[in-house]
Design an enzyme around this catalytic site. Structure first.
Site, PDB file in Angstrom:
ATOM      1  N   GLU A 184      33.939  93.379 117.618  1.00 14.77           N
ATOM      2  CA  GLU A 184      33.042  92.231 117.543  1.00 14.77           C
ATOM      3  C   GLU A 184      31.890  92.467 118.534  1.00 14.77           C
ATOM      4  O   GLU A 184      32.159  92.890 119.660  1.00 14.77           O
ATOM      5  CB  GLU A 184      33.754  90.927 117.904  1.00 14.77           C
ATOM      6  CG  GLU A 184      32.880  89.722 117.614  1.00 14.77           C
ATOM      7  CD  GLU A 184      33.545  88.380 117.918  1.00 14.77           C
ATOM      8  OE1 GLU A 184      34.687  88.349 118.409  1.00 14.77           O
ATOM      9  OE2 GLU A 184      32.906  87.365 117.658  1.00 14.77           O
ATOM     10  N   GLY A 204      36.480  88.490 127.840  1.00 13.92           N
ATOM     11  CA  GLY A 204      37.803  88.015 128.249  1.00 13.92           C
ATOM     12  C   GLY A 204      38.903  88.598 127.392  1.00 13.92           C
ATOM     13  O   GLY A 204      39.864  89.174 127.895  1.00 13.92           O
ATOM     14  N   ALA A 205      38.763  88.451 126.087  1.00 11.81           N
ATOM     15  CA  ALA A 205      39.799  88.919 125.174  1.00 11.81           C
ATOM     16  C   ALA A 205      39.256  88.886 123.758  1.00 11.81           C
ATOM     17  O   ALA A 205      38.194  88.324 123.510  1.00 11.81           O
ATOM     18  CB  ALA A 205      41.034  88.036 125.269  1.00 11.81           C
ATOM     19  N   MET A 206      40.003  89.494 122.827  1.00 16.65           N
ATOM     20  CA  MET A 206      39.510  89.624 121.463  1.00 16.65           C
ATOM     21  C   MET A 206      40.635  89.411 120.461  1.00 16.65           C
ATOM     22  O   MET A 206      41.715  89.972 120.600  1.00 16.65           O
ATOM     23  CB  MET A 206      38.879  91.021 121.307  1.00 16.65           C
ATOM     24  CG  MET A 206      38.346  91.303 119.928  1.00 16.65           C
ATOM     25  SD  MET A 206      36.994  90.151 119.501  1.00 16.65           S
ATOM     26  CE  MET A 206      37.221  90.065 117.724  1.00 16.65           C
ATOM     27  N   GLU A 207      40.307  88.642 119.421  1.00 11.40           N
ATOM     28  CA  GLU A 207      41.303  88.139 118.471  1.00 11.40           C
ATOM     29  C   GLU A 207      41.606  89.057 117.296  1.00 11.40           C
ATOM     30  O   GLU A 207      42.012  88.564 116.226  1.00 11.40           O
ATOM     31  CB  GLU A 207      40.825  86.787 117.937  1.00 11.40           C
ATOM     32  CG  GLU A 207      39.604  86.834 116.982  1.00 11.40           C
ATOM     33  CD  GLU A 207      38.253  86.598 117.647  1.00 11.40           C
ATOM     34  OE1 GLU A 207      38.137  86.797 118.871  1.00 11.40           O
ATOM     35  OE2 GLU A 207      37.312  86.215 116.930  1.00 11.40           O
ATOM     36  N   ASN A 208      41.441  90.373 117.398  1.00 16.65           N
ATOM     37  CA  ASN A 208      41.721  91.281 116.280  1.00 16.65           C
ATOM     38  C   ASN A 208      43.017  90.890 115.565  1.00 16.65           C
ATOM     39  O   ASN A 208      44.009  90.574 116.201  1.00 16.65           O
ATOM     40  CB  ASN A 208      41.871  92.710 116.794  1.00 16.65           C
ATOM     41  CG  ASN A 208      40.821  93.050 117.809  1.00 16.65           C
ATOM     42  OD1 ASN A 208      39.641  93.013 117.504  1.00 16.65           O
ATOM     43  ND2 ASN A 208      41.243  93.340 119.040  1.00 16.65           N
ATOM     44  N   GLU A 257      42.929  83.096 121.659  1.00 18.34           N
ATOM     45  CA  GLU A 257      42.924  84.256 120.755  1.00 18.34           C
ATOM     46  C   GLU A 257      43.948  84.062 119.644  1.00 18.34           C
ATOM     47  O   GLU A 257      43.702  84.407 118.494  1.00 18.34           O
ATOM     48  CB  GLU A 257      43.195  85.557 121.519  1.00 18.34           C
ATOM     49  CG  GLU A 257      42.257  85.827 122.697  1.00 18.34           C
ATOM     50  CD  GLU A 257      40.768  85.663 122.403  1.00 18.34           C
ATOM     51  OE1 GLU A 257      40.368  85.863 121.235  1.00 18.34           O
ATOM     52  OE2 GLU A 257      40.014  85.310 123.330  1.00 18.34           O
ATOM     53  N   HIS A 287      42.631  81.777 116.947  1.00 22.37           N
ATOM     54  CA  HIS A 287      41.656  82.416 116.070  1.00 22.37           C
ATOM     55  C   HIS A 287      42.304  82.940 114.780  1.00 22.37           C
ATOM     56  O   HIS A 287      41.606  83.167 113.795  1.00 22.37           O
ATOM     57  CB  HIS A 287      40.989  83.596 116.777  1.00 22.37           C
ATOM     58  CG  HIS A 287      39.705  83.270 117.496  1.00 22.37           C
ATOM     59  ND1 HIS A 287      38.700  82.519 116.930  1.00 22.37           N
ATOM     60  CD2 HIS A 287      39.253  83.627 118.725  1.00 22.37           C
ATOM     61  CE1 HIS A 287      37.689  82.428 117.796  1.00 22.37           C
ATOM     62  NE2 HIS A 287      37.999  83.081 118.891  1.00 22.37           N
ATOM     63  N   GLU A 315      33.980  79.912 117.137  1.00 17.74           N
ATOM     64  CA  GLU A 315      34.181  79.798 118.582  1.00 17.74           C
ATOM     65  C   GLU A 315      34.251  78.342 119.055  1.00 17.74           C
ATOM     66  O   GLU A 315      35.100  77.990 119.855  1.00 17.74           O
ATOM     67  CB  GLU A 315      33.102  80.573 119.343  1.00 17.74           C
ATOM     68  CG  GLU A 315      33.167  82.090 119.130  1.00 17.74           C
ATOM     69  CD  GLU A 315      34.519  82.719 119.464  1.00 17.74           C
ATOM     70  OE1 GLU A 315      35.359  82.070 120.132  1.00 17.74           O
ATOM     71  OE2 GLU A 315      34.747  83.876 119.043  1.00 17.74           O
TER      72      GLU A 315
END
Ligand code: PHE
Ligand code: ZN
Length: 856
Positions: free
Chosen positions: A130, A262-266, A299, A302, A321
Site C-alpha cells: 500500500e 504503524g502496521a499494514m492489513e495485508n 488491522e 480492515h 481508514e
C-alpha cells in the site's frame, strides 16, 4: 516529450479522471525465487478484455524486465513500450479473447531502502505494497479496483515462507499459498526469514477453528502474548458488534523493525512495525499496551472494512481508514472505558488534525487531486474520517447505524467502492437525505461554531452560527450538517434536559427550550459530537461549575481544559488571572469518586503547541518562549498550591502486586505520574529520582525519566538507562524521544546534535529517525528557537533522508506545517528552509509535493 519530467513537475492525479480498467484480471500466479540482489518474479496474469481494442497498461517501477510473453508467445521490444513507470502492450499485439500475460522481472530487495515493494530488514524479506508498492515487484495494474485471486509460490532458503491466504503446500525451501478472496494488489504480502511463532487458536462464531500466529525474530517470542490475546479479543468483538466473522483458516501477524508506518492489513498476513506488537512490562508502557491493542484491532478490522470491501481509487482512502479507525475507537472504548478514550481521541484530533486543517496542508477527507498518494495518509483522512462516521452514528442512532452497516456489507461485499456508495447505504437504510452531510467529505477546514444564549419567560434559546475559513483551493464554504449534542443543567447541577442531538444545517440557527423555571447552564457539544471549534464567551465560574457537575464526562474534562487554557493564555499575554483553575484542580484532586485516569487527564496541562494554536486562533502571534514560561509557571504554582494533597495522592496510588496494563492499574499509574510531573518542579527531583531507581516497569521508569529531564536533573538517569537498554531497539527509541521532547528548550538543539553522533542513531531505521526528529520538533520552544537553528538542523536531516526513504522524509516535513502561525522572523526562517528543500536537485516526488504545498 523532449525533456524528462522531474519529480517536482509530475502532474496531479484527479478524481474526475477516473476510468474503469479496460480488462478484468481473472487470476494471478506469482512465483518468487528469493535472492537479496536478484529476486526473480515470474507473473502469470489472465486478463479478459472489457472493451474493444484497448491497450494493456501495466504499472512498474525500478524493475528489470527479463521477458514478456502473451499466451506463450515471447514478445520482442518492438511489441511493447517500456518506460520508467510501466509497460504498455498495444491492442494490436493482444488477442481479443481472454489471454495470459507472462512476465519475468528481477528486483534487488537488499538495495531497497525506501521500504516499499519487496525489501529486507535484519536479513528477513518482507513487503509493503500500500498504496502503490506492488508495481515495484512486478508489472501489474496496480490500482485498487482491479481485484483478483492470487496463487503464490516462494522458493528460498529461509525457514519460514509466508504469503496471503491458506498454505496449500510446503517443504524445505518452498511454500505455496492460495488466497481464495479476490483482492487488490496493495493487499499482497510476502515474508521470508528465520522467524518464530507465538501461536494460538480462535474459534469463530460459526465454530470454525482459525490458527493465529504472531511471527517475530528469535528472542522476541516472550513479548507476543499480549498482541495475540488482543487479536482474539478483536476477532470476537467484530463478531459481536458488527456480525463479522473471519474468513480464512489462518491469520498471521509478522513484526518487522524497519517499517514506514504503524502496521499494514495485508489479507491474512498483517505486517506490523515491531513497536506495535512486542510488549513486556519491563519494555512497554501502559500507553504502548493500549496502542498495541488498538492497532492489532485496527488491522484486523480492515479484513472487512478495506479488504472484503475495498476502495475504488485512492481518493476514497478515508472510506476504509475513517471507518476502520472509528471501529478501533469503539473497540478500545469497550475494552477500556469510553470517557477516557473519547478524551484521548479528541486530544489527538485537535493536536494533529485541527493543526493540519488550520495550515497550508489542509485538505478534504476525500481529496480530489494529489501528486503522491503516500502524502495523504493524514490525520484528516484517518481521524476526521473517523469523526464523520461517528457523526453518522449519532445522527442515525445505534440501530440505524447497525442497519446501514449491515446493508453496506451485504450490498458491497467483494467490491471496490466510493464515498457515494457508502453514503447511499445510509440514505437507503434510513430514508434520510445526506447530500448536505456529504460536505464533510468534500470540504476542507474545521468549522467554527459560535454560540450565544438567552433566557426569557421560561424559554431558553441557543443561537448557533457556523463558519469555515477558506482553505487551499476552496475559498467558498457552504454550511455543514452538524450534530450538536446538548444537555441543560439547573443551577444545583441537576439535569433539566438530558442529552439531545440538535441538527444544525443553516449558517445561523436557533433552538429553543420551553418551560424552564430558571436559566439553565448549557453543556454544549457533549461527547464532542462534531469536529468543530466551539467558541463561546463563558466565565470561569460557569466552567468550574461544569467541571464539577456535568453528567457528560467529556464536557466535564472540556470545562477543565477551557479553564486551563484561559489561565495559560492570560499568563502569556501578561493579564491578571484568577484562582478558579487552581481551585477547581484542588476540588478534583479531593474528589475520590472520580476515575483516576480521568483525573490524570484533567491534571495534564494543554501542550505548548495547542496554546500556540489557541493564540493564533484568537488573532495573536504566539511567542514560543513565553508559552513555555507560562506553562512552567502554572505547573509550579499548582504544585505549590496543592503540594500536600499531591504528595498524598503520590503515595496512595502506588501499585501493589504484579504488573497489569488493565485500566484498574494503568489509571492510578497515570494519575501518579501526572502528580509526579507537578511535584517534581518543587521537590528537587527527589520523588522522580527515587521512582526511577525503584521502577520495575517501563511506564514508571520512563515517567520518572521524563520528569527528571524536564527539570534538567536527568544526566545520571539518562546514562544509566542507556547502559541498561542499549541492546533493545524499541526501548532505545524511547530514550531518544523522551529527552528531546522534554528537556528545557534552550538545550534541545544541542542535545539533538549530540545524539545524532551517538552510534545508536541508526538514522536509516524509520523508528530511530522519527524518535530523534519528533523529539526535537515536539519540543515546541526548542524547535521554534528564535535564531532558526533548529529549523536548519531539521531541514538538513530531511534532505539527508530523502534519497534513502522519501516517504518518511515527506511525512516528517509536517513539523513545518504551522509555519504561518508565527512572527515574521520565524516565518521567514521556516520559509527559507522549505525553499531550500524545494530547490534541492533530484528531490523525491514525495518531499517535493510536501514542500510545495507547505509553501502554498
Ligand atoms: N493501511 C495501513 C493502516 O491501517 C497504513 C499503511 C499505509 C501502512 C501505507 C503502510 C503503508 O492504517
Ligand atoms: Zn488503516
Amino acid at each position: 516529450m523532449s525533456a524528462e519530467l522531474t519529480a517536482a513537475d509530475a502532474p496531479a492525479k484527479r478524481l474526475s479522471d477516473y476510468r474503469p480498467y479496460p480488462f478484468t484480471l481473472e487470476t494471478v500466479r506469482l512465483d518468487f525465487t528469493l535472492d537479496p540482489d536478484a529476486t526473480e518474479v515470474r507473473a502469470r496474469l489472465t486478463f479478459s478484455p472489457r472493451q474493444e481494442a484497448a491497450a494493456l497498461e501495466l504499472d512498474g517501477e525500478d524493475l528489470e524486465l527479463v521477458s514478456v510473453a502473451v499466451d506463450g508467445r515471447a514478445l520482442t521490444p518492438d511489441d511493447y513500450e517500456l518506460t520508467k513507470t510501466g509497460l504498455t502492450i498495444p491492442a494490436n499485439v493482444l488477442p481479443s479473447q481472454p489471454f495470459t500475460l507472462e512476465t519475468v522481472t528481477r528486483i534487488a530487495p537488499s538495495k531497497n531502502t525506501a521500504l516499499e515493494g519487496l525489501y529486507m530488514s535484519n536479513g528477513m524479506y518482507c513487503t509493503q505494497c500500500e498504496a502503490e508498492g506492488f508495481r515495484k515487484i512486478t508489472y501489474y495494474p496496480d490500482r485498487p479496483d482491479v481485484m483478483a485471486r492470487f496463487h503464490v509460490t516462494i522458493t528460498g532458503d529461509q525457514p519460514v515462507l509466508l504469503a496471503n491466504g491458506d498454505l496449500v503446500e510446503s517443504r524445505e525451501g518452498y511454500a505455496e499459498w492460495v488466497d481464495p478472496w479476490p483482492k487488490p494488489a496493495y493487499l499482497f504480502a510476502l515474508v521470508a526469514g528465520d522467524l518464530r511463532a507465538h501461536s494460538g487458536t480462535f474459534t469463530t462464531m460459526s465454530g470454525r477453528k482459525v490458527a493465529t500466529n504472531i511471527w517475530v525474530r528469535p528472542g522476541d517470542e516472550d513479548r507476543c502474548d499480549f498482541a495475540l490475546q488482543a487479536l482474539h479479543r478483536s476477532m470476537r468483538w467484530d463478531e459481536e458488534a458488527y456480525g463479522r466473522e473471519y474468513d480464512l483458516d489462518i491469520f498471521n501477524i509478522v513484526a518487522v523493525d524497519d517499517f514506514n508506518m504503524g502496521a499494514m492489513e495485508n489479507k491474512g498476513l498483517n505486517i506490523f512495525n515491531s513497536k506495535w506488537v512486542l510488549a513486556s512490562p519491563e519494555t512497554a508502557t501502559d500507553a504502548d499496551y493500549e496502542r498495541i491493542e488498538g492497532i492489532i484491532a485496527h488491522e484486523y478490522f480492515h479484513n472487512w472494512t478495506g479488504n472484503r470491501i475495498t476502495c475504488r481509487d485512492w481518493f476514497q482512502l478515508c472510506l476504509k481508514e475513517g471507518l476502520t479507525v472509528y471501529r478501533d475507537q469503539q473497540f478500545t472504548g469497550d475494552m477500556r472505558g469510553h470517557a477516557t478514550k473519547r478524551i484521548d481521541d479528541v486530544l489527538s484530533l485537535r493536536g494533529r488534525q485541527f493543526r493540519e486543517d488550520r495550515g497550508p496542508l489542509s485538505h478534504p477527507p476525500r481529496p480530489d487531486h494529489y501528486r503522491e498518494i503516500n502524502n495523504f495518509y493524514t490525520a484528516t483522512v484517518y481521524e476526521k474520517g473517523a469523526e464523520i462516521v461517528g457523526m453518522l452514528h449519532r445522527l442515525l442512532g445505534a440501530e440505524g447505524y447497525r442497519a446501514a452497516l449491515d446493508l453496506y456489507f451485504e450490498r458491497h461485499d467483494g467490491q471496490a467502492c466510493t464515498i457515494e456508495d457508502w453514503l447511499k447505504v445510509f440514505e437507503d437504510s434510513s430514508g434520510r437525505d445526506l447530500s448536505q452531510f456529504k460536505r464533510w467529505y468534500t470540504d476542507a477546514g474545521t468549522p467554527t461554531l459560535r454560540v450565544r444564549d438567552s433566557f426569557k419567560d421560561g424559554t431558553y434559546t441557543l443561537e448557533f452560527e457556523q463558519e469555515t475559513r477558506p482553505t487551499p483551493g476552496q475559498s467558498e464554504k457552504l454550511p455543514r450538517h452538524i450534530p450538536i449534542e446538548v444537555g441543560l443543567l439547573s443551577e444545583n447541577g441537576d439535569e433539566v434536559l438530558p442529552s439531545t442531538v440538535l441538527e444544525m444545517t443553516e449558517a445561523k440557527q436557533s433552538f429553543t427550550f420551553d418551560g424552564l423555571a430558571t436559566r439553565p447552564v448549557p453543556s454544549i457539544l457533549r461527547d464532542f459530537s462534531a469536529p468543530v471549534r466551539l467558541e463561546r464567551d463563558v466565565d470561569t465560574s460557569e466552567l468550574a461549575f461544569l467541571l464539577t457537575h456535568d453528567r457528560d464526562p467529556f464536557n466535564r474534562w472540556e470545562a477543565g481544559r477551557a479553564l486551563a487554557q484561559k489561565v495559560l493564555i492570560g499568563r502569556v499575554l501578561g493579564q491578571e488571572t484568577d484562582a478558579s483553575f487552581s481551585d477547581a484542580i484542588g476540588a478534583l484532586l479531593r474528589d475520590e469518586t472520580a476515575d483516576p485516569a480521568f483525573r490524570a487527564l484533567c491534571l495534564n496541562l494543554p501542550s505548548e503547541d495547542s496554546i500556540a494554536q489557541a493564540l493564533y486562533d484568537q488573532g495573536e502571534t504566539p511567542d514560543p518562549a513565553a508559552i513555555y514560561a507560562a506553562r512552567e509557571g502554572l505547573a509550579r504554582d499548582l504544585a505549590s498550591a496543592h503540594k500536600t494533597l499531591l504528595a498524598e495522592i503520590f503515595t496512595s496510588t502506588e501499585a501493589t502486586g504484579p504488573y497489569s496494563s488493565d485500566p484498574e492499574q494503568a489509571g492510578p499509574r497515570a494519575l501518579r505520574l501526572a502528580v509526579l510531573r507537578l511535584l517534581n518542579r518543587i521537590d528537587g527531583g527527589a520523588r522522580a529520582g527515587a521512582l526511577f531507581a525503584s521502577a520495575e516497569n517501563m511506564t514508571e521508569s520512563l515517567g520518572a525519566l521524563a520528569a527528571l529531564v524536564q527539570t534538567g536533573q536527568d544526566a545520571a538517569a539518562m546514562a544509566e538507562f542507556r547502559e541498561r537498554w542499549q541492546g533493545d531497539r524499541l526501548v532505545m527509541d524511547k530514550w531518544f524521544l523522551v529527552q528531546l521532547a522534554n528537556c528545557p528548550p534552550e538545550t534541545a538543539l544541542e542535545r539533538a546534535g549530540a545524539l545524532t553522533g551517538d552510534p545508536l542513531f541508526t538514522w536509516k531505521t524509520p523508528n530511530r529517525f522519527r524518535a530523534l526528529m519528533a523529539g526535537l520538533s515536539g519540543n515546541h520552544a526548542g524547535f521554534h528557537r528564535a535564531d532558526g537553528a533548529s529549523y536548519r538542523f531539521y531541514a538538513d536531516w530531511l534532505l539527508k533522508l530523502d534519497p534513502v526513504n522519501p516517504q518518511v522524509a515527506a511525512r516528517m516535513s509536517t513539523a513545518f506545517e504551522t509555519w504561518t502561525r508565527y512572527d515574521e522572523g520565524r516565518r521567514e526562517k521556516m520559509r527559507s528552509e522549505l525553499e531550500r528543500i524545494a530547490a534541492q536537485p533530484g528531490l523525491s516526488r514525495d518531499l517535493s509535493e510536501m514542500t510545495q504545498r507547505l509553501l502554498g
